[in-house]
Design an enzyme around this catalytic site. Structure first.
Site, PDB file in Angstrom:
ATOM      1  N   CYS A  72       0.805  -1.226   0.000  1.00  0.00           N
ATOM      2  CA  CYS A  72       0.000   0.000   0.000  1.00  0.00           C
ATOM      3  C   CYS A  72       0.835   1.271   0.000  1.00  0.00           C
ATOM      4  CB  CYS A  72      -0.956   0.009   1.193  1.00  0.00           C
ATOM      5  SG  CYS A  72      -0.163   0.201   2.814  1.00  0.00           S
ATOM      6  N   HIS A 111      -1.825   1.435   7.225  1.00  0.00           N
ATOM      7  CA  HIS A 111      -2.266   1.390   5.830  1.00  0.00           C
ATOM      8  C   HIS A 111      -2.340   2.816   5.300  1.00  0.00           C
ATOM      9  CE1 HIS A 111      -4.173  -0.005   2.214  1.00  0.00           C
ATOM     10  NE2 HIS A 111      -5.357   0.525   2.483  1.00  0.00           N
ATOM     11  N   ASP A 126      -7.953   3.740  -3.343  1.00  0.00           N
ATOM     12  CA  ASP A 126      -7.060   2.754  -2.724  1.00  0.00           C
ATOM     13  C   ASP A 126      -6.674   1.715  -3.771  1.00  0.00           C
ATOM     14  OD1 ASP A 126      -5.678   0.997  -1.133  1.00  0.00           O
ATOM     15  OD2 ASP A 126      -7.216   0.824   0.408  1.00  0.00           O
TER      16      ASP A 126
END
Length: 289
Positions: A72, A111, A126
């Site tokens: 991420c 994250h 995302d």
């Protein structure tokens, strides 16, 4: 630090995007799904003798020039740079992932997610959450159900704390009273990429992190998902008329000598150093959040 700089057109070509690239909702939706179908969610650097560093030119060189992927911090970090170059207003946000083992949330900066503000409307982006992620940006202006393909999502906000929860139903849309799975929580507090450095190191070194315990690579396909973990390759086909509305999976075992060929053929990844396949049990982390 490499001196490589952003070339927007090269990046767009890398993800297979064609057409006008101005800051519009259509463009945002298109480049979001193009990214997911072109850039794998993977941690192979960790398992081939390397380390991940969060410098944007390094990430660009890795993902665009060398056609790799990342987790991420890498995928969303670099994607935020692209969006900014295209004229979007982007804010980096800190997410805390709900741990599948403990049922509790990870620490802040666990994250990295993105908020894009466009014509006064906020969208959650995302491209770095793997198999449980959404395909196109989710509206942050509503807690209504947002259906995408065979899944339905919602952003639930706790008005007393300002914390938002990204949730999904894993099967067909069963309405607001269906079974919801919480993926991660976040706030709208703006962050910078350097804020995630400590957690980036943690996920490369901790026995409580999936990124350390398992070598993996996964990518969205037009009809499903392709996932490599350890010595396994799994092909997932999303529910459709052809599958009778059923999610289908097929897994095959890989020999050591097959893995590099599978990574090159299926994911377009050629590693500079030998990969050490890994699929170990994850040690439950301390419950702190």
């Amino acid at each position: 630090m490499t001196s490589v700089q952003m070339d927007v057109q090269t990046y767009l070509t890398r993800i297979g995007f064609e057409g006008p690239a101005g800051p519009s909702l259509d463009t945002l939706r298109s480049i979001h799904i193009c990214h997911l179908r072109s850039v794998p969610f993977e941690n192979l650097t960790v398992h081939s003798g390397g380390q991940v560093h969060l410098d944007l030119p390094l990430l660009y060189d890795k993902i665009v020039n060398h056609r790799r992927g990342g987790f991420c911090f890498e995928n969303n970090g670099l994607f935020s740079w692209l969006l900014s170059k295209l004229g979007f207003q982007v804010t980096l946000l800190s997410g805390q992932v709900k741990n599948a083992i403990t049922g509790c949330y990870g620490p802040p900066f666990d994250h990295l997610v993105l908020m894009v503000t466009l014509e006064g409307h906020r969208w959650l982006c995302d491209v770095g959450f793997g198999s449980l992620g959404f395909f196109k940006p989710l509206s942050l202006e509503t807690d209504d159900l947002q259906e995408q393909g065979h899944r339905v999502y919602r952003i639930r906000r706790d008005n007393s704390t300002g914390v938002c929860f990204m949730e999904s139903q894993q099967d067909e849309n069963k309405g607001a009273d269906g079974l919801w799975t919480q993926s991660y929580k976040f706030t709208f507090d703006p962050r910078c990429l350097e804020d995630f450095t400590r957690m980036c190191h943690y996920h490369q070194t901790s026995v409580s992190s999936i990124f350390f315990c398992k070598s993996f690579c996964t990518i969205l396909t037009p009809g499903g998902r392709l996932t490599y973990i350890g010595h396994k390759l799994t092909t997932t086909t999303f529910p459709s008329e052809e599958t009778g509305g059923v999610l289908e999976t097929e897994t095959r075992e890989l020999k050591d000598e097959e893995i590099s060929h599978v990574l090159a053929e299926k994911f377009g990844i050629i590693l500079k150093s030998p990969l050490i396949p890994k699929d170990e049990a994850i040690t439950p982390p301390p419950v702190m959040y």
